[in-house]
Design a protein around this motif. Sequence first.
Motif, short mmCIF file in Angstrom:
data_model
loop_
_atom_site.label_atom_id
_atom_site.label_comp_id
_atom_site.label_asym_id
_atom_site.label_seq_id
_atom_site.Cartn_x
_atom_site.Cartn_y
_atom_site.Cartn_z
N MET A 1 35.10 25.12 37.63
CA MET A 1 34.86 25.12 39.34
C MET A 1 35.33 26.61 39.64
O MET A 1 36.42 27.21 39.15
CB MET A 1 35.80 24.35 40.32
CG MET A 1 35.34 22.92 40.02
SD MET A 1 36.04 21.70 41.22
CE MET A 1 37.56 21.38 40.76
N LYS A 2 34.66 27.17 40.58
CA LYS A 2 34.82 28.63 41.07
C LYS A 2 35.06 28.76 42.49
O LYS A 2 34.84 27.98 42.97
CB LYS A 2 33.37 29.32 40.49
CG LYS A 2 33.16 29.46 39.48
CD LYS A 2 31.91 30.40 39.21
CE LYS A 2 30.97 30.02 37.90
NZ LYS A 2 29.60 30.73 37.84
N ASP A 3 36.12 29.74 42.75
CA ASP A 3 36.27 30.19 44.01
C ASP A 3 34.92 30.24 45.00
O ASP A 3 33.94 30.81 44.72
CB ASP A 3 37.01 31.37 43.96
CG ASP A 3 37.72 31.61 45.48
OD1 ASP A 3 38.45 30.96 45.87
OD2 ASP A 3 37.21 32.60 46.10
N GLY A 4 35.15 29.46 46.30
CA GLY A 4 34.15 29.38 47.02
C GLY A 4 32.80 28.42 46.65
O GLY A 4 32.29 28.15 47.45
N GLU A 5 33.03 27.68 45.47
CA GLU A 5 32.02 26.82 45.31
C GLU A 5 32.29 25.60 46.02
O GLU A 5 33.43 25.16 46.62
CB GLU A 5 32.25 26.33 43.80
CG GLU A 5 31.23 25.22 43.15
CD GLU A 5 31.56 25.08 41.98
OE1 GLU A 5 30.84 23.75 41.38
OE2 GLU A 5 32.24 25.57 41.11
N THR B 1 35.31 22.58 49.49
CA THR B 1 35.19 24.07 49.16
C THR B 1 36.28 24.33 48.41
O THR B 1 37.54 24.30 48.78
CB THR B 1 35.08 24.79 50.29
OG1 THR B 1 34.01 24.54 51.27
CG2 THR B 1 34.76 26.44 50.02
N VAL B 2 36.14 25.26 47.14
CA VAL B 2 37.06 25.45 45.99
C VAL B 2 37.76 26.78 46.77
O VAL B 2 37.13 27.74 46.90
CB VAL B 2 36.52 25.53 44.70
CG1 VAL B 2 37.48 25.98 43.89
CG2 VAL B 2 35.88 24.22 44.34
N MET B 3 39.09 26.86 46.76
CA MET B 3 39.69 27.85 46.89
C MET B 3 40.65 28.18 45.72
O MET B 3 41.67 27.37 45.43
CB MET B 3 40.78 27.68 48.20
CG MET B 3 40.09 27.75 49.53
SD MET B 3 40.91 27.44 50.86
CE MET B 3 41.68 29.04 50.83
#
Length: 153
Positions: free
Chosen positions: A1-5, A15-17
């Motif tokens: 997973m990526k930041d903001g995904e 929302t991924v942080m």
Amino acid sequence: MKDGEVLELGNVTATVMHTPGHTPEHLSLLVTDRTRSTEPWFVLTGHTLMVGDLGRTELASSAEDGARALYASVRRLKELPDHIEVLPGAYSGSVCGRSLSGKPTSTIGFERRFNKAFRIEDEGQFIAAMTADIPPPPPDAARTRAANAGSRS
């Protein structure tokens, strides 16, 4: 997973942080229940922000590197509204924090007011506080870290 995904889970989004510090790859999930509101409701913070303290920083990197990363992560979490509920990955009794409360949840606003580590604004003071009086690591910390990373020890 990526930041903001944004993970779509029916009526719920997460929302991924990317919130490194406890570990370099650590993340938090900001959760919104769209049946209730378009605004986030709570954040799953793992071992970044816990009730009464922040996560230790030396188990997966140097204590100073981890503290520097955690400082940036804390700055991001401080941008969240006060009403956001904090659901951490540990509470009192865990070796991953020093001043953990027995209360399992909190809010950003309460932690902003009463969590000593979360309140530190100066980066140098923050790093000094997070790298002072580090308790001994859990007995199997290195082996567990290696297993989680997919390597053998």
